[in-house]
Design an enzyme around this catalytic site. Structure first.
Site, mmCIF file in Angstrom:
data_model
loop_
_atom_site.group_PDB
_atom_site.id
_atom_site.type_symbol
_atom_site.label_atom_id
_atom_site.label_comp_id
_atom_site.label_asym_id
_atom_site.label_seq_id
_atom_site.Cartn_x
_atom_site.Cartn_y
_atom_site.Cartn_z
ATOM 1 N N HIS A 14 -6.945 7.669 6.179
ATOM 2 C CA HIS A 14 -5.783 6.941 5.641
ATOM 3 C C HIS A 14 -5.189 6.087 6.757
ATOM 4 C CE1 HIS A 14 -1.868 7.117 3.027
ATOM 5 N NE2 HIS A 14 -1.938 5.996 3.720
ATOM 6 N N HIS A 16 -4.018 1.849 7.413
ATOM 7 C CA HIS A 16 -3.912 0.447 6.977
ATOM 8 C C HIS A 16 -4.146 -0.426 8.192
ATOM 9 C CE1 HIS A 16 -1.881 1.658 3.177
ATOM 10 N NE2 HIS A 16 -1.519 2.682 3.927
ATOM 11 N N HIS A 194 -2.449 5.610 -3.329
ATOM 12 C CA HIS A 194 -1.254 6.284 -2.813
ATOM 13 C C HIS A 194 -0.525 6.857 -4.024
ATOM 14 C CE1 HIS A 194 -2.006 4.031 0.817
ATOM 15 N NE2 HIS A 194 -0.856 4.341 1.384
ATOM 16 N N GLU A 197 4.181 9.765 -2.611
ATOM 17 C CA GLU A 197 4.792 9.558 -1.280
ATOM 18 C C GLU A 197 6.312 9.492 -1.491
ATOM 19 O OE1 GLU A 197 3.902 5.760 0.569
ATOM 20 O OE2 GLU A 197 4.477 6.465 2.567
ATOM 21 N N ASP A 275 -1.785 6.491 9.074
ATOM 22 C CA ASP A 275 -1.181 5.550 8.119
ATOM 23 C C ASP A 275 -0.979 4.170 8.751
ATOM 24 O OD1 ASP A 275 -0.208 4.748 5.665
ATOM 25 O OD2 ASP A 275 1.637 5.942 5.738
ATOM 26 N N ASP A 276 0.092 4.003 9.528
ATOM 27 C CA ASP A 276 0.400 2.726 10.185
ATOM 28 C C ASP A 276 0.816 3.024 11.624
ATOM 29 O OD1 ASP A 276 0.429 0.826 7.746
ATOM 30 O OD2 ASP A 276 1.690 2.496 7.112
HETATM 31 N N1 ADE Z 1 1.289 0.125 3.062
HETATM 32 C C1 ADE Z 1 1.151 0.439 4.342
HETATM 33 N N2 ADE Z 1 1.591 1.677 4.565
HETATM 34 C C2 ADE Z 1 1.997 2.170 3.380
HETATM 35 C C3 ADE Z 1 2.531 3.407 2.949
HETATM 36 N N3 ADE Z 1 2.753 4.408 3.780
HETATM 37 N N4 ADE Z 1 2.842 3.535 1.655
HETATM 38 C C4 ADE Z 1 2.644 2.539 0.806
HETATM 39 N N5 ADE Z 1 2.138 1.369 1.150
HETATM 40 C C5 ADE Z 1 1.804 1.179 2.432
HETATM 41 ZN ZN ZN Z 2 -0.624 4.459 3.472
#
Ligand code: ADE
Ligand code: ZN
Length: 336
Positions: A14, A16, A194, A197, A275-276
């Site tokens: 996971h 991005h 997703h 969340e 994630d990011d």
């Molecule tokens: N795009 C990038 N990170 C995200 C996240 N955690 N949830 C939804 N969209 C995303």
């Molecule tokens: Zn994500």
């Protein structure tokens, strides 16, 4: 424990690619493309990475992605992430990209995918890291626009393994994308999304029953519903959990209250992911390290989490087996 985690073979499921955009590289690419950004220095830009919910984060994340224009930009972004994978012993990664963030600004689909794919190919040669690409539809956009993206992806089908669904969850339920998911599966893409969340357990039910997903990204709020938990276990589906993301976006305000351990005890199959990472304060290993400390996880728990990352990857059975054997050997030699 830190050494054990850092050297542990693992997969990341996971991630991005737009979320790996470190301020230094963002600054460099903005200058290269002669794009003015409203920050005088890398440090000032880093200071702007402040948010406490998904939407506030997304606003900053999309703004950062706007400086990406050429194939070289997408290559550099992706290769920088894969270099970090190499340093963290990530042996396989499944990378999400948001084509609409770029095509909406007039960047060609080909520019995005060719830059990303070339970096993946070079990382395979240089580091032996394998990767798959997940094309994610933006849920704040319409289903019709997602169909347009699906159409643009067809010439590059051989480079794309799966589809995802990301961006603003609340108010954009999976049911909005049922038809485009059906059409994407017909093209051979594996459906992922997703869910749960910020959205409630109903969003997870919809992702399972309407989008027929094979893996749940996040899925935290599935724990609100015992029947749903049983169903996820029955379907043998993994959750791609992102501890530092959950903390930054206040999905779980304190890692000490993170449901990861509970998920494992219930028989769910969580994995650990970043994630990011440029925005949430840590790469995948830092996610393992901080959640281990917060929940007092054992080496056995960490081993199980890394095992899940290979077992529930989209790799074929032979590749899964190869990685899981290497991981088991590592665990046996280091468990003490
Ligand atoms: N795009 C990038 N990170 C995200 C996240 N955690 N949830 C939804 N969209 C995303
Ligand atoms: Zn994500």
């Amino acid at each position: 424990m830190k050494y054990f985690i850092e050297n542990l073979p693992k997969a990341e499921l996971h991630l991005h690619i737009e979320g790996t955009f470190e301020p230094e590289l963002l600054f460099k690419i903005a200058q290269r493309n002669k794009i003015a950004i409203p920050f005088a220095s890398v440090e000032e830009l880093r200071q702007a990475y402040k948010f406490d919910c998904l939407q506030d984060f997304l606003n900053i994340y999309y703004q950062g992605a706007d400086v990406l224009q050429t194939e070289e930009d997408f290559y550099d972004l992706t290769y920088a992430y894969l270099e970090k994978c190499d340093l963290q012993n990530v042996r396989h990664t499944e990378i999400m990209f948001d084509p609409q963030t770029h095509t909406e600004r007039g960047v060609a689909f080909a520019t995005v995918i060719n830059g990303i794919s070339k970096a993946c190919k070079d990382a395979k040669t240089n580091f032996g890291i394998t990767s798959f690409l997940i094309m994610s539809y933006l849920r704040h956009m319409t289903e019709e626009e997602a169909f347009e993206t699906l159409k643009q992806s067809i010439p590059f089908k051989d480079k794309i393994k799966a589809i995802g669904l990301d961006s603003s969850e609340k108010g954009n339920p999976p049911s909005k994308f049922q038809k485009v998911f059906e059409a994407s599966v017909k093209e051979g893409y594996i459906p992922l999304a997703h869910a749960g969340e910020e959205g409630d357990a109903n969003y997870v039910w919809e992702a399972l029953d309407l989008l027929k997903i094979k893996r749940i990204d996040h899925g935290n709020n599935a724990l609100q519903d015992d029947k749903l938990v049983k169903e996820i276990i029955k379907r043998n589906m993994a959750l791609t959990v992102c501890p530092l993301s959950n903390k930054a976006l206040q999905v779980v305000p304190d890692l000490k209250n993170h449901p990861l351990k509970k998920m494992m005890e219930l028989g769910l199959k969580p994995t650990i992911n970043s994630d990011d990472p440029a925005y949430f304060g840590g790469q995948v290993n830092q996610n393992y390290i901080e959640i281990q400390e917060a929940l007092n996880l054992t080496k056995r728990d960490i081993y199980e989490l890394a095992k899940n990352s290979f077992e529930y990857s989209l790799l074929d059975d032979a590749a899964k087996k190869k990685h899981m054997t290497a991981l088991e050997e590592y665990y046996i030699s280091k468990k003490g």
